[in-house]
Scaffold this active site. Structure first.
Site, PDB file in Angstrom:
ATOM      1  N   GLU A 122       0.817  -1.225   0.000  1.00 16.61           N
ATOM      2  CA  GLU A 122       0.000   0.000   0.000  1.00 16.61           C
ATOM      3  C   GLU A 122       0.850   1.274   0.000  1.00 16.61           C
ATOM      4  OE1 GLU A 122      -3.164  -0.436   2.925  1.00 16.61           O
ATOM      5  OE2 GLU A 122      -4.074  -2.017   1.704  1.00 16.61           O
ATOM      6  N   GLU A 231      -4.696  -8.677   0.630  1.00 16.97           N
ATOM      7  CA  GLU A 231      -5.314  -8.539   1.949  1.00 16.97           C
ATOM      8  C   GLU A 231      -6.805  -8.370   1.755  1.00 16.97           C
ATOM      9  OE1 GLU A 231      -3.847  -5.046   3.913  1.00 16.97           O
ATOM     10  OE2 GLU A 231      -1.816  -5.814   4.133  1.00 16.97           O
TER      11      GLU A 231
END
Ligand code: NAG
Ligand code: NAG
Length: 314
Positions: A122, A231
């Site tokens: 991220e 995720e």
């Protein structure tokens, strides 16, 4: 959305017997204990023993923090696990330590432990680096591992190196440099963080992941790419976010209707996360969900069944 202060390692699982013909299933795994101290080998042994019925593959987010590669690597090899090895690319001093840890500890284990190496998690979502800067870090890691051999003398040069980011950042055209520099890209998607109703959570999850997959395929010019959900998950306690309500029952429903369906579609899924992380307590507002993403609680007790039942041909 997972701000990684403390280096989270992730465990991806090869599927349990019930999902073996489908995508592989896995867990994110924190690298600090409940008191926020770095895990030692015994902690990892207990972690892997708890999840071993569901996983046999591991992914990490940083190699130098908590000496994760040094300590976890041999435990994984002993336990017959493999790893998607994370390298933290932001902050040049930190990145230098990451490169040093790769050089020091990859030679201590067998190459077969490493499935792929993810540079960053991220990074684009947080805006830590531009896609171009991230691409440069990916290239540097590729170059680094090309001159490292494992304990048997096998070169790491053909290990895939890529990145993991939030689906909405991957679909943004600004991400393309990072995608094209990557051998693989994994996409993260949390219907909870989009405030979705439970009824729409699986639709939204599929919508997000399919958008990311299509953009990655277009950027790579191929549908034959290494892809996974990096995720996903649903918190079991804490404050509601929009229409998304944390609870164990809702996490179980999202698992059954979203995660199992994605696996059934043939996509690998890394579930965030294996164990609750009480050291994350104290966040204000919706951040109070952060300690409660575990499929297992902080005593390594499973909160809900992780069984996917597929109907039809498989
Ligand atoms: C369901 O999710 C999709 C994709 O995120 C969204 O466009 C749509 O508005 C949602 N529908 C409902 C009824 O919440
Ligand atoms: C799968 O089947 C088992 C045994 O019948 C059942 O207990 C479980 O709830 C089912 N899981 C799902 C996701 O339907």
């Amino acid at each position: 959305m997972l701000v990684d202060k403390k280096l989270i390692a992730a465990v991806v699982a090869l599927a349990s017997a019930t999902v073996s013909a489908k995508g592989s299933f896995g867990f994110d795994l924190g690298v600090v204990d409940n008191d926020d101290n770095c895990k030692d080998a015994d902690d990892y042994i207990a972690d892997l023993d708890a999840i071993s019925g569901y996983t046999s593959h591991v992914k990490t987010y940083a190699v130098s923090d908590c000496n994760t590669l040094q300590i976890l690597g041999p435990v994984l090899e002993d336990k017959g696990f493999t790893i998607t090895l994370g390298v933290w690319p932001t902050d040049d001093n930190h990145f230098d330590e990451e490169i040093s840890a790769l050089q020091s500890y990859l030679p201590t284990i067998s190459k077969s432990v490493i499935s792929e190496i993810t540079v960053g998690s991220e990074v684009l979502y947080r805006g830590d680096l531009t896609a171009d800067q991230l691409a440069s870090k990916i290239t540097q890691v590729k170059s680094t591992i090309s001159s490292i051999t494992d304990k048997n003398g096998d070169s790491y040069s053909d290990i895939p190196v890529g990145t993991v980011d939030s689906w909405n950042c991957l679909v943004d055209s600004s991400a393309v440099d990072a995608i094209t520099a990557s051998d693989f890209v994994f996409a993260n998607a949390f219907s909870y963080w989009q405030g979705q109703t439970l009824a729409n959570a699986s639709f939204s999850f599929f919508d997000d992941i399919m958008q990311a997959l299509q953009v990655i395929q277009t950027a790579k010019g191929s549908t034959d790419i290494l892809f996974a959900v990096g995720e996903t998950g649903w918190p079991t306690q804490g404050t509601s976010y929009g229409d998304a309500v944390p609870s164990t029952a809702n996490a179980q429903t999202f698992f059954e209707q979203g995660v199992c369906a994605m696996l059934g579609w043939g996509v690998d899924v890394i579930y965030f996360e294996a164990f609750d992380e009480p050291w994350k307590a104290g966040g204000s507002g919706t951040a109070d969900v952060e300690p409660y993403y575990g499929a297992f609680d902080d005593t390594r007790t499973l909160k809900f069944p992780l069984t996917c039942n597929y109907t039809g041909s498989s």
